[in-house]
Design an enzyme around this catalytic site. Structure first.
Site, PDB file in Angstrom:
ATOM      1  N   SER A 145      24.740  78.316  33.155  1.00 30.40           N
ATOM      2  CA  SER A 145      23.536  78.109  33.839  1.00 30.40           C
ATOM      3  C   SER A 145      22.583  78.803  33.411  1.00 30.40           C
ATOM      4  CB  SER A 145      24.191  78.887  35.273  1.00 30.40           C
ATOM      5  OG  SER A 145      22.873  78.722  36.244  1.00 30.40           O
ATOM      6  N   TYR A 158      26.838  85.822  40.151  1.00 35.44           N
ATOM      7  CA  TYR A 158      27.122  84.444  39.537  1.00 35.44           C
ATOM      8  C   TYR A 158      26.448  84.602  38.237  1.00 35.44           C
ATOM      9  CZ  TYR A 158      25.955  79.630  38.914  1.00 35.44           C
ATOM     10  OH  TYR A 158      25.977  78.318  38.297  1.00 35.44           O
ATOM     11  N   LYS A 162      28.173  84.110  34.532  1.00 35.47           N
ATOM     12  CA  LYS A 162      27.719  83.105  33.698  1.00 35.47           C
ATOM     13  C   LYS A 162      27.347  83.695  32.198  1.00 35.47           C
ATOM     14  CE  LYS A 162      28.122  79.145  36.044  1.00 35.47           C
ATOM     15  NZ  LYS A 162      29.328  78.194  35.811  1.00 35.47           N
TER      16      LYS A 162
HETATM   17  N1  LIG Z   1      24.387  72.213  40.612  1.00 32.00           N
HETATM   18  C1  LIG Z   1      23.662  72.948  39.971  1.00 32.00           C
HETATM   19  O1  LIG Z   1      22.464  73.043  40.422  1.00 32.00           O
HETATM   20  C2  LIG Z   1      24.383  73.800  38.764  1.00 32.00           C
HETATM   21  C3  LIG Z   1      23.129  74.511  37.852  1.00 32.00           C
HETATM   22  C4  LIG Z   1      23.603  75.340  37.055  1.00 32.00           C
HETATM   23  C5  LIG Z   1      25.100  75.186  36.850  1.00 32.00           C
HETATM   24  N2  LIG Z   1      25.983  74.473  37.492  1.00 32.00           N
HETATM   25  C6  LIG Z   1      27.389  74.842  37.075  1.00 32.00           C
HETATM   26  O2  LIG Z   1      27.857  73.561  37.031  1.00 32.00           O
HETATM   27  C7  LIG Z   1      29.455  73.578  37.205  1.00 32.00           C
HETATM   28  C8  LIG Z   1      29.546  72.276  38.229  1.00 32.00           C
HETATM   29  O3  LIG Z   1      28.709  72.628  39.425  1.00 32.00           O
HETATM   30  P1  LIG Z   1      28.708  71.345  40.665  1.00 32.00           P
HETATM   31  O4  LIG Z   1      27.180  71.536  40.909  1.00 32.00           O
HETATM   32  O5  LIG Z   1      29.218  70.046  40.105  1.00 32.00           O
HETATM   33  O6  LIG Z   1      29.436  72.176  41.887  1.00 32.00           O
HETATM   34  P2  LIG Z   1      30.219  71.354  43.013  1.00 32.00           P
HETATM   35  O7  LIG Z   1      29.675  70.035  43.436  1.00 32.00           O
HETATM   36  O8  LIG Z   1      30.298  72.457  43.823  1.00 32.00           O
HETATM   37  O9  LIG Z   1      31.702  71.228  42.371  1.00 32.00           O
HETATM   38  C9  LIG Z   1      32.308  72.094  41.984  1.00 32.00           C
HETATM   39  C10 LIG Z   1      33.807  71.496  41.417  1.00 32.00           C
HETATM   40  O10 LIG Z   1      34.639  72.673  41.360  1.00 32.00           O
HETATM   41  C11 LIG Z   1      35.934  72.790  42.290  1.00 32.00           C
HETATM   42  N3  LIG Z   1      36.044  74.097  42.353  1.00 32.00           N
HETATM   43  C12 LIG Z   1      35.730  75.236  42.968  1.00 32.00           C
HETATM   44  N4  LIG Z   1      36.151  76.351  42.972  1.00 32.00           N
HETATM   45  C13 LIG Z   1      37.458  76.190  42.709  1.00 32.00           C
HETATM   46  C14 LIG Z   1      38.662  76.729  42.033  1.00 32.00           C
HETATM   47  N5  LIG Z   1      38.522  77.929  42.200  1.00 32.00           N
HETATM   48  N6  LIG Z   1      39.455  76.211  41.496  1.00 32.00           N
HETATM   49  C15 LIG Z   1      39.337  75.024  41.012  1.00 32.00           C
HETATM   50  N7  LIG Z   1      38.322  74.060  41.244  1.00 32.00           N
HETATM   51  C16 LIG Z   1      37.401  74.691  41.798  1.00 32.00           C
HETATM   52  C17 LIG Z   1      35.368  72.039  43.467  1.00 32.00           C
HETATM   53  O11 LIG Z   1      36.634  71.502  44.054  1.00 32.00           O
HETATM   54  P3  LIG Z   1      37.351  72.280  45.450  1.00 32.00           P
HETATM   55  O12 LIG Z   1      36.066  72.408  46.316  1.00 32.00           O
HETATM   56  O13 LIG Z   1      38.231  71.189  46.051  1.00 32.00           O
HETATM   57  O14 LIG Z   1      38.156  73.451  44.678  1.00 32.00           O
HETATM   58  C18 LIG Z   1      34.838  70.916  42.656  1.00 32.00           C
HETATM   59  O15 LIG Z   1      35.386  69.735  42.156  1.00 32.00           O
HETATM   60  C19 LIG Z   1      29.472  74.973  37.933  1.00 32.00           C
HETATM   61  O16 LIG Z   1      29.983  75.760  36.831  1.00 32.00           O
HETATM   62  C20 LIG Z   1      28.022  75.235  38.146  1.00 32.00           C
HETATM   63  O17 LIG Z   1      28.102  76.775  38.135  1.00 32.00           O
HETATM   64  C21 LIG Z   1      25.720  73.816  38.500  1.00 32.00           C
END
Ligand SMILES: NC(=O)c1ccc[n+]([C@@H]2O[C@H](COP(=O)([O-])OP(=O)(O)OC[C@H]3O[C@@H](n4cnc5c(N)ncnc54)[C@H](OP(=O)(O)O)[C@@H]3O)[C@@H](O)[C@H]2O)c1
Length: 253
Positions: A145, A158, A162
């Protein structure tokens, strides 16, 4: 030199957190390139919904897994090999945040955020690295991130986690290079998923965020999934130990 192709026919990829958001989009692209894909998440319901949406038939396996738990991670990879007989790539996509700084954070909160983001990524990457080493080929891609490089008020622990993932990417890239395994990361800015919904769904914050992005919009999950596909494919065979910023140019200004 072999003709370049993004086709991943018969290759096997594990995408952690593939039940929604960025992970779901990554799983979709990998399936579109004819790969066999294993997704995981904690909630069975989320995995079932994702399974229906992805419609991957016998090329898709969903395994309920908490990636912060070593036994569960071992089982995830055992089931992958049991079903598909190999492991060609891992996308470490799971991430979560609880809004906090560092100084006043309770140690329990620190542990929780580090456990999922950094320890969970480590547990999956080490297992995958050990398995891929045997076959002398593989791809590991982790989602970092912009918070890894910019200290932001509500992303204290966080951001530390990261930053750890980015360093782990470089360390593992060195360790696994002799085995023809590439280890890279992508670092998105804000992406329109459930994770960041409280921010992008607020009109005022949305406007502020967009102003800081030269390309003038907030990313969609596909904007991150495409670079991940590149890092999973042979197009990136000579790239390792890198973190690719996927932030619409925000970190370039
Ligand atoms: N969205 C943003 O703005 C953003 C920006 C920068 C980086 N990121 C990074 O991108 C990645 C994906 O983010 P996203 O936005 O797609 O998040 P999201 O929509 O919250 O999805 C998270 C996914 O991870 C699973 N998960 C969460 N905790 C878990 C655990 N302990 N074990 C197994 N599965 C788990 C969730 O399923 P369950 O809830 O069923 O476990 C879900 O499938 C992350 O690493 C995040 O830090 C996101």
């Amino acid at each position: 030199m072999a003709k370049l192709s993004f086709n991943l026919e018969d290759q096997v990829f594990v995408v952690t957190g593939g039940s929604r958001g960025i992970g779901l989009e990554i799983a979709r692209l990998l399936l579109e390139q004819a790969a066999r894909v294993v997704i995981c998440g904690r909630k069975e319901e989320g995995l079932e919904t994702a399974g229906r949406e992805l419609d991957g038939g016998s090329r898709l396996l969903a395994v309920p897994t908490h990636i912060g738990k070593s036994d569960a991670v071992d089982r995830l990879f055992e089931m992958t090999v049991e079903k598909f007989g190999a492991l060609d790539g891992l996308v470490n996509n799971v991430g979560m945040n609880i809004a906090t700084g560092v100084v006043d954070a309770d140690p329990g909160l620190w542990q929780k955020i580090i456990d999922t983001n950094l320890n969970g990524t480590y547990l999956c990457a080490r297992k995958a690295g050990q398995m891929m080493r045997e076959q002398k080929k593989g791809k590991i891609v982790s989602i970092s991130s912009i918070a890894a490089r910019r200290a932001a008020p509500f992303m204290g622990i966080y951001g530390v986690a990261k930053a750890g993932i980015e360093m782990m990417t470089r360390v593992m890239a060195q360790e696994l290079a002799p085995f023809n395994i590439q280890v890279n990361a992508v670092a998105p800015g804000m992406v329109k998923t459930k994770f960041s919904q409280p921010f992008w769904s607020n009109a005022e914050i949305h406007e502020q965020v967009v102003k800081a992005i030269p390309l003038g919009r907030i990313a969609e999950p596909a904007d991150v999934a495409w670079p991940v596909l590149f890092l999973c494919s042979q197009a990136s065979d000579f790239i390792t130990g890198q973190t690719l910023m996927v932030d619409g140019g925000a970190s370039a200004v």
